[in-house]
Design a protein around this motif. Sequence first.
Motif, short mmCIF file in Angstrom:
data_model
loop_
_atom_site.label_atom_id
_atom_site.label_comp_id
_atom_site.label_asym_id
_atom_site.label_seq_id
_atom_site.Cartn_x
_atom_site.Cartn_y
_atom_site.Cartn_z
N ILE A 1 -8.43 74.33 28.11
CA ILE A 1 -8.23 74.34 26.55
C ILE A 1 -9.68 74.18 25.86
CG2 ILE A 1 -7.08 72.95 24.64
CD1 ILE A 1 -5.11 71.98 26.76
N ILE A 2 -10.00 75.01 24.89
CA ILE A 2 -11.28 74.71 24.10
C ILE A 2 -10.79 74.69 22.59
CG2 ILE A 2 -13.17 76.01 23.26
CD1 ILE A 2 -13.73 77.23 26.02
N VAL A 3 -11.25 73.61 22.13
CA VAL A 3 -10.92 73.60 20.58
C VAL A 3 -12.43 73.71 19.69
CG1 VAL A 3 -10.54 71.89 18.83
CG2 VAL A 3 -9.61 71.64 20.84
N ILE A 4 -12.35 74.54 18.89
CA ILE A 4 -13.46 75.04 18.02
C ILE A 4 -13.49 74.28 16.63
CG2 ILE A 4 -14.68 77.00 16.88
CD1 ILE A 4 -13.38 78.82 19.07
N GLU A 5 -14.62 73.59 16.36
CA GLU A 5 -14.54 72.65 15.10
C GLU A 5 -15.88 72.90 14.39
OE1 GLU A 5 -14.22 70.90 12.08
OE2 GLU A 5 -12.30 70.79 13.22
N ALA A 6 -15.76 73.38 13.09
CA ALA A 6 -17.13 73.68 12.55
C ALA A 6 -17.44 72.67 11.69
CB ALA A 6 -16.60 74.83 11.43
N ASP A 7 -16.65 71.34 11.63
CA ASP A 7 -17.16 70.29 11.16
C ASP A 7 -17.12 69.16 12.09
OD1 ASP A 7 -18.05 68.26 8.91
OD2 ASP A 7 -15.84 68.12 8.29
N LYS B 1 -8.01 61.23 22.99
CA LYS B 1 -7.33 61.47 24.14
C LYS B 1 -7.42 62.81 24.84
CE LYS B 1 -3.72 60.32 27.03
NZ LYS B 1 -4.10 59.24 28.08
N ALA B 2 -7.32 63.92 23.87
CA ALA B 2 -7.60 65.20 24.54
C ALA B 2 -8.96 65.36 25.08
CB ALA B 2 -7.86 66.04 22.93
N ARG B 3 -10.08 64.60 24.77
CA ARG B 3 -11.18 64.78 25.49
C ARG B 3 -11.04 64.07 26.87
NH1 ARG B 3 -15.89 66.28 22.71
NH2 ARG B 3 -17.19 64.95 24.16
N SER B 4 -10.45 63.00 26.92
CA SER B 4 -10.28 62.38 28.23
C SER B 4 -9.44 63.13 29.26
CB SER B 4 -9.59 60.95 27.94
OG SER B 4 -8.18 61.11 27.70
N LEU B 5 -8.66 64.10 28.63
CA LEU B 5 -7.83 65.02 29.48
C LEU B 5 -8.46 66.12 29.89
CD1 LEU B 5 -4.37 64.03 27.92
CD2 LEU B 5 -5.18 63.38 30.11
N SER B 6 -9.87 66.42 29.63
CA SER B 6 -10.74 67.55 29.64
C SER B 6 -10.61 68.55 28.85
CB SER B 6 -10.38 68.13 31.20
OG SER B 6 -10.74 67.13 32.14
N VAL B 7 -10.04 68.45 27.61
CA VAL B 7 -10.04 69.44 26.64
C VAL B 7 -11.62 69.52 26.03
CG1 VAL B 7 -9.44 70.00 24.33
CG2 VAL B 7 -7.70 68.97 25.84
N GLU B 8 -12.11 70.68 25.96
CA GLU B 8 -13.63 70.80 25.74
C GLU B 8 -13.82 71.15 23.93
OE1 GLU B 8 -15.45 73.53 28.43
OE2 GLU B 8 -13.46 73.53 29.30
N TYR B 9 -14.52 70.50 23.50
CA TYR B 9 -14.74 70.67 21.72
C TYR B 9 -16.03 71.36 21.84
CZ TYR B 9 -10.81 67.83 20.15
OH TYR B 9 -9.50 67.38 20.08
N ILE B 10 -16.00 72.35 20.96
CA ILE B 10 -17.48 73.38 20.60
C ILE B 10 -17.63 73.30 18.98
CG2 ILE B 10 -18.22 75.53 20.35
CD1 ILE B 10 -16.98 76.33 23.19
N SER B 11 -18.72 72.73 18.87
CA SER B 11 -19.21 72.59 17.51
C SER B 11 -19.64 73.92 16.77
CB SER B 11 -20.22 71.43 17.34
OG SER B 11 -19.75 70.11 17.81
N ALA B 12 -18.79 74.59 16.37
CA ALA B 12 -19.44 76.17 15.67
C ALA B 12 -17.93 76.36 14.77
CB ALA B 12 -19.67 76.85 16.86
N ARG B 13 -18.45 77.29 14.09
CA ARG B 13 -17.30 78.27 13.11
C ARG B 13 -16.97 79.41 13.78
NH1 ARG B 13 -15.56 77.71 8.08
NH2 ARG B 13 -17.02 76.11 7.56
#
Length: 393
Positions: free
Chosen positions: A34-40, A169-181
């Motif tokens: 799972i990858i989460v893309i967050e612009a802010d 919690k998501a990050r502790s379960l290996s969800v990846e967050y990318i800082s971009a739009r």
Amino acid sequence: MSINSADVIIIGGAVMGSSTACQLAQRDDFSGRIIVIEADPAYGICASARSAASIRQQFSSAINIEISLFGIEYLRTIGDRLEANGDKPVIDLHEGGYLFLATPDKLDILETNHTLQTGLGADIRLFDQNGLKARFPWLETSDLAAGCHGVTGEGWFDGYALMQAFRRKARSLSVEYISARATTITKTGTSWSVELSDGRTLSCGVLVNCAGASGGAEISRQAGFDVPVHSRKRFVFTFECRDKLADFPLLIDPNGTYVRPEGSGYICGVSPADENDPDSDDFDVDHSLFEETIWPTLAARVPAFEAIRPGKAWAGHYDMNLFDHNALVGAVPGIDGYYMALGFSGHGLQQSPAVGRGLSELIATGAYQTLDLSPLGPERLTRRKPIIERNVV
């Protein structure tokens, strides 16, 4: 699987995207990337950080009531549900209740809504005029017929803390967050391609649009499904009152103005008339709204508020669904692998536990299991079947 590929990509990492990512990653029957893309990534301008952060069951549609009944139980047990690396989150949930007031011409609506709410299990008490005065002695009731108060299950909390709890919690379960739009999305065969503002391109089989007011409608347009979701600005004003008012709830005046306790003072606001509610992406505050509309309403309703000291104010944006002011949630018909959670119209924080749960079930199993969210399905746009919700605040 190459490093630029994922099973699920979620665009938007505030409370809705992080709730979905977290609850999907918590499932025993899902093991994908799972990858989460967050612009802010600082979450400085997202709606989750700038709203009044409250929860209620006093809606007029069954689905919204059921979502918030699920939500309050989730929030009450959030320390255990979202514990991450030994840290139990705290969101300062205060069940002070909503108090909806009705003039005689709106009494039938209040009574009808109350019957539906209590029939579904909400703990809402209906007061007549005399009962209101006895229960809330600081309240001006001369023009009122009745009011409904959430005895338990309604109130307010730290919305930013809730969002961060889902994220941790998501990050502790290996969800990846990318800082971009996410700038451009396209589909080829069964795969989605997501181009980012930093030049990278990601691919996935499942794409979830939780981008909110800052791009949700444009992402959906690129996916092939236009939605009437617009960015609409709302203001929150703060003030201090000299008198101490016991057991103050989140009060909704018949004209829609709201006020609730916050720390040693209060926060308040009101939705503008449709003709004064253009699309907006700035954060400028119109202080005349407080001076000319909100304060006179509050001073008339609560005489103690005639003597107040105004404080800071801020603006935020709702992803407003102009079709029916209710969320668009679920799989989009005719576009395989595309899901959305958009258009919450100010109800996103309180609905995030149930919506994140529902989307995680839908992605993992193809069906809702805990709570049937199909009434919020985006296909109601093409069917021209709006949800009638009278208690839009």
